[in-house]
Design a protein around this motif. Structure first.
Motif, mmCIF file in Angstrom:
data_model
loop_
_atom_site.group_PDB
_atom_site.id
_atom_site.type_symbol
_atom_site.label_atom_id
_atom_site.label_comp_id
_atom_site.label_asym_id
_atom_site.label_seq_id
_atom_site.Cartn_x
_atom_site.Cartn_y
_atom_site.Cartn_z
ATOM 1 N N LYS A 1 0.855 -1.190 0.000
ATOM 2 C CA LYS A 1 0.000 0.000 0.000
ATOM 3 C C LYS A 1 0.892 1.241 0.000
ATOM 4 C CE LYS A 1 -3.690 2.161 2.564
ATOM 5 N NZ LYS A 1 -4.537 2.150 3.731
ATOM 6 N N PRO A 2 0.555 2.255 -0.887
ATOM 7 C CA PRO A 2 1.381 3.470 -0.913
ATOM 8 C C PRO A 2 1.307 4.211 0.418
ATOM 9 C CG PRO A 2 -0.409 3.608 -2.531
ATOM 10 C CD PRO A 2 -0.546 2.312 -1.817
ATOM 11 N N SER A 3 2.407 4.858 0.747
ATOM 12 C CA SER A 3 2.450 5.646 1.978
ATOM 13 C C SER A 3 1.655 6.935 1.791
ATOM 14 C CB SER A 3 3.899 5.973 2.342
ATOM 15 O OG SER A 3 4.427 6.913 1.426
ATOM 16 N N GLY A 4 1.436 7.647 2.895
ATOM 17 C CA GLY A 4 0.692 8.906 2.841
ATOM 18 C C GLY A 4 1.345 9.926 1.926
ATOM 19 N N GLU B 1 3.245 9.249 -0.678
ATOM 20 C CA GLU B 1 3.055 8.809 -2.068
ATOM 21 C C GLU B 1 1.644 9.124 -2.539
ATOM 22 O OE1 GLU B 1 4.157 4.726 -1.547
ATOM 23 O OE2 GLU B 1 6.083 5.030 -2.561
ATOM 24 N N GLU B 2 0.652 8.861 -1.690
ATOM 25 C CA GLU B 2 -0.737 9.171 -2.040
ATOM 26 C C GLU B 2 -0.902 10.665 -2.310
ATOM 27 O OE1 GLU B 2 -3.174 7.721 1.132
ATOM 28 O OE2 GLU B 2 -3.137 5.666 0.371
ATOM 29 N N GLU B 3 -0.298 11.465 -1.467
ATOM 30 C CA GLU B 3 -0.359 12.921 -1.637
ATOM 31 C C GLU B 3 0.283 13.333 -2.959
ATOM 32 O OE1 GLU B 3 1.744 16.698 0.466
ATOM 33 O OE2 GLU B 3 0.909 15.182 1.824
ATOM 34 N N ALA C 1 -1.995 12.257 -5.877
ATOM 35 C CA ALA C 1 -3.191 13.105 -5.895
ATOM 36 C C ALA C 1 -2.853 14.485 -6.461
ATOM 37 C CB ALA C 1 -3.769 13.230 -4.493
#
Length: 101
Positions: free
Chosen positions: A4-7, A9-11, A14
């Motif tokens: 699962k991507p880290s926070g 990476e998600e940011e 996005a």
């Protein structure tokens, strides 16, 4: 197993997706704005901004003055007012005499 991507990476993803959508929207808006600008230019070209009637261009020395055929309004393009201001008083009076009835 898929990680699962880290926070962060998600940011990042996005933000990248947002920027891509923003650029697409900006390009679409720019194209529409250019089309609208062209349409308005064709609609209003050499028309009096006061009454909408036709403008006639009068050459006086290096100045091109636009005069309305209906309301007798006189219009100058960008930079022409500066040129008028450099005329000597006699030259300015001659210019004004062109527009007097």
């Amino acid at each position: 197993m898929v990680q699962k991507p880290s926070g962060k990476e998600e940011e990042y993803f996005a933000r990248e997706a947002y920027e891509k959508q923003r650029r697409i929207h900006e390009e679409r808006h720019k194209a529409l704005a250019e089309e609208e600008k062209k349409r308005l230019r064709e609609l209003h070209f050499m028309r009096c901004p006061k009454c909408g009637m036709e403008l006639v261009e009068i050459d006086y020395r290096t100045i091109k003055v636009d005069k309305c055929t209906e309301c007798a309004g006189v219009w100058l393009d960008a930079g022409e007012l500066e040129e008028v201001s450099t005329l000597e008083k006699a030259g300015f009076e001659r210019l004004l005499s062109v527009f007097r009835k």
